[in-house]
Design an enzyme around this catalytic site. Structure first.
Site, mmCIF file in Angstrom:
data_model
loop_
_atom_site.group_PDB
_atom_site.id
_atom_site.type_symbol
_atom_site.label_atom_id
_atom_site.label_comp_id
_atom_site.label_asym_id
_atom_site.label_seq_id
_atom_site.Cartn_x
_atom_site.Cartn_y
_atom_site.Cartn_z
ATOM 1 N N ASP A 36 0.854 -1.184 0.000
ATOM 2 C CA ASP A 36 0.000 0.000 0.000
ATOM 3 C C ASP A 36 0.892 1.237 0.000
ATOM 4 O O ASP A 36 2.004 1.213 0.529
ATOM 5 C CB ASP A 36 -0.917 0.007 1.228
ATOM 6 C CG ASP A 36 -2.158 0.857 1.016
ATOM 7 O OD1 ASP A 36 -3.232 0.278 0.757
ATOM 8 O OD2 ASP A 36 -2.054 2.091 1.096
ATOM 9 N N THR A 93 -12.467 0.531 -6.758
ATOM 10 C CA THR A 93 -13.076 0.971 -8.023
ATOM 11 C C THR A 93 -14.384 1.688 -7.691
ATOM 12 O O THR A 93 -15.473 1.197 -8.013
ATOM 13 C CB THR A 93 -13.340 -0.213 -8.970
ATOM 14 O OG1 THR A 93 -14.113 -1.210 -8.287
ATOM 15 C CG2 THR A 93 -12.042 -0.834 -9.440
ATOM 16 N N GLU A 103 -19.094 -8.574 3.950
ATOM 17 C CA GLU A 103 -18.542 -7.893 5.122
ATOM 18 C C GLU A 103 -19.185 -8.480 6.374
ATOM 19 O O GLU A 103 -20.383 -8.687 6.447
ATOM 20 C CB GLU A 103 -18.813 -6.388 5.035
ATOM 21 C CG GLU A 103 -18.038 -5.722 3.918
ATOM 22 C CD GLU A 103 -18.124 -4.209 3.989
ATOM 23 O OE1 GLU A 103 -17.967 -3.646 5.105
ATOM 24 O OE2 GLU A 103 -18.330 -3.593 2.933
ATOM 25 N N ASN A 146 -23.984 -9.491 -7.944
ATOM 26 C CA ASN A 146 -24.385 -8.425 -7.026
ATOM 27 C C ASN A 146 -25.680 -7.758 -7.460
ATOM 28 O O ASN A 146 -26.527 -7.402 -6.622
ATOM 29 C CB ASN A 146 -23.264 -7.390 -6.906
ATOM 30 C CG ASN A 146 -22.196 -7.819 -5.929
ATOM 31 O OD1 ASN A 146 -22.311 -8.848 -5.271
ATOM 32 N ND2 ASN A 146 -21.127 -7.059 -5.825
ATOM 33 N N CYS A 180 -20.548 -2.418 -2.044
ATOM 34 C CA CYS A 180 -20.660 -3.178 -3.295
ATOM 35 C C CYS A 180 -21.944 -2.914 -4.069
ATOM 36 O O CYS A 180 -21.897 -2.461 -5.214
ATOM 37 C CB CYS A 180 -20.528 -4.671 -3.005
ATOM 38 S SG CYS A 180 -18.900 -5.163 -2.406
ATOM 39 N N LYS A 240 -24.910 -2.801 7.636
ATOM 40 C CA LYS A 240 -25.245 -4.149 8.092
ATOM 41 C C LYS A 240 -24.483 -4.403 9.382
ATOM 42 O O LYS A 240 -23.561 -3.641 9.730
ATOM 43 C CB LYS A 240 -24.889 -5.197 7.033
ATOM 44 C CG LYS A 240 -23.394 -5.286 6.740
ATOM 45 C CD LYS A 240 -23.080 -6.340 5.688
ATOM 46 C CE LYS A 240 -23.284 -7.735 6.189
ATOM 47 N NZ LYS A 240 -22.796 -8.763 5.234
#
Length: 444
Positions: A30, A86, A155, A211, A263, A324
């Site tokens: 990173d 993205t 997640e 998705n 997402c 969530k």
């Protein structure tokens, strides 16, 4: 195998840690010096159950390390995963591929020997072609096979999903990559994880299609919930009745305030744009996006109606902020639109979330943050349950009621049975529950 992961965000970190736990030699890369320094100390920048322990154990075992030096980390690697963000491009909804292409340019100058470059990031159809073109144009001598290997991590359950996947999709154009990627995932063979090898463009589309389908399923049951409310039916029974059909299945049929997260919102928007680019409109997905955006805004009106049509000067307690449970992710969370809508109508908001409050402070102004659910209820004219954290599933309802000014409970996740709430004397409003509960004498 020697594996380099470029990008140490959610996907990159979970992927790197789990591959290291399989026994591979992994370096996560990173550009953020502070993040890498923290990771080296075992300090995790995200909340994901079990991830911190896995990071520490694999650092100790010498299988996992962190670096800001991309060239030195990529050079010896057998596989380089691109796992950068993205996000939706501002203004048009297209996926922003600038980070992916920037990594491709850096990787091009660093690879040595035959190397598989695998895209983990969610990218539109044809992105792998462009990555291959970038690498070839910068380093014509590079011996590289570019593959698409999309992630399917939830997640809050990412480690379990990685180690016991429903499927592993690998899109390739160079057969040499098949053997390499098979070896990467060989430790999963005991779990009989199915590897689906396909063309690269097909793999890129599988991720978006998956998705979008799940987002449509959520949106469908939310519309059925609205119909239940006016028709006198119970959406939970409807969901159970259709979910028992194996062709439909029970997952993602839980009515609520709309989908959010990192997402579904961006991937549905991106698929709409992909369809437009190819002249093949995604009309179902377009409608899904529109309905979901409207639904999140409508939740504040639902709360206002439960409070008699006016919340000016009233205090509303909000339980749950993240999109969530079991995550600290606030991206596109329904709570944001809900709170802003209540504030616009003159309400004061006090909120509590087990993990999301630090992030929420930078996203939502004017909210008072409480230390627990019972402090949230103190002096409240209504309570709204937005995120179904486990600790909100067994609240001491008498204690909650005694702390409130008015016993109004809006349950946007249908956690509590209406009859139970009536017994405790609450004015209860759920999602898609058009049958009014019969209150017993204790409620009067």
């Amino acid at each position: 195998m020697k594996i380099a992961i470029v990008g140490s965000g959610y996907v990159g970190l979970v992927t790197g840690v789990c591959l290291a736990d399989f026994g591979h030699e992994v370096v996560c890369i990173d550009k953020d010096d502070a993040k890498i320094a923290a990771l080296r100390e075992g300090i995790i920048p995200i909340y994901e159950p079990g991830l911190d322990a896995l990071v520490k154990s694999n650092i100790s075992a010498g299988r996992l390390r962190f670096s800001t030096d991309l060239p030195a980390s990529v050079a010896p690697a057998d596989v380089v995963f691109i796992a950068v963000g993205t996000p939706s491009r501002r203004g048009d909804g297209h996926a922003d591929l600038s980070f992916v292409y920037a990594v491709a340019r850096e990787v091009a100058g660093a690879v040595t020997g035959f190397t598989v470059v695998a895209t983990k990031s969610t990218v539109p159809v044809g992105t792998g072609d462009e990555v291959a073109h970038i690498i070839a144009s910068i380093n014509p001598d590079a011996d590289v096979a570019v593959v698409s290997n999309p992630e399917f991590l939830r997640e809050g359950a990412a480690i379990e999903d990685f180690k016991r996947p429903d499927r592993i999709v690998i899109g390739l154009e160079d057969d040499r990559a098949r053997e390499v990627m098979t070896e990467v995932y060989r430790p999963l063979y005991l779990n009989q994880a199915p590897l689906q090898f396909t063309a690269r463009r097909t793999a890129e589309l599988i991720k978006y299609a998956a998705n979008a389908f799940l987002a449509m399923k959520i949106t469908f049951i939310n519309e059925i919930a609205d119909l239940c409310e006016v028709a006198g039916a119970d959406v939970q029974e409807v969901a159970r009745g259709i979910g028992l059909d194996n062709r439909i299945g029970s997952k993602f049929l839980h009515a609520g305030p709309g989908y959010g997260g990192s997402c579904f919102p961006k991937d549905t928007q991106a698929l709409v744009k992909i369809g437009q680019d190819f002249g093949s409109p995604m009309r179902l997905v377009e409608t899904t996006v529109s309905i979901n955006d409207h639904r999140k805004r409508a939740m504040s009106r639902k709360v206002i109606a439960a409070c008699g049509g006016d919340v000016r000067g009233k205090t509303i307690g909000v339980l749950g902020l993240t999109f969530k449970p079991n995550t600290d992710d606030m991206r596109e969370a329904p709570s944001i639109d809900l709170i802003r809508g209540l504030q616009d109508r003159g309400a004061s908001v006090v909120a509590f979330d087990p993990q999301g409050m630090d992030t929420a402070r930078s996203l939502i102004e004017g909210v008072r943050f409480a230390d627990n659910a019972y402090e949230t209820a103190r002096g409240a004219d209504a309570i709204v349950l937005v995120t179904e954290w486990n600790e909100f599933r067994s609240l001491d309802l008498d204690r909650i009621k005694s702390a409130m000014i008015a016993p109004v409970f809006v349950d946007l996740r249908n956690v509590y049975p209406p009859q139970e709430m009536a017994r405790h004397g609450f004015t209860y409003v759920g999602i898609g529950r058009g049958i009014e509960p019969v209150a017993d004498d204790a409620a009067h």
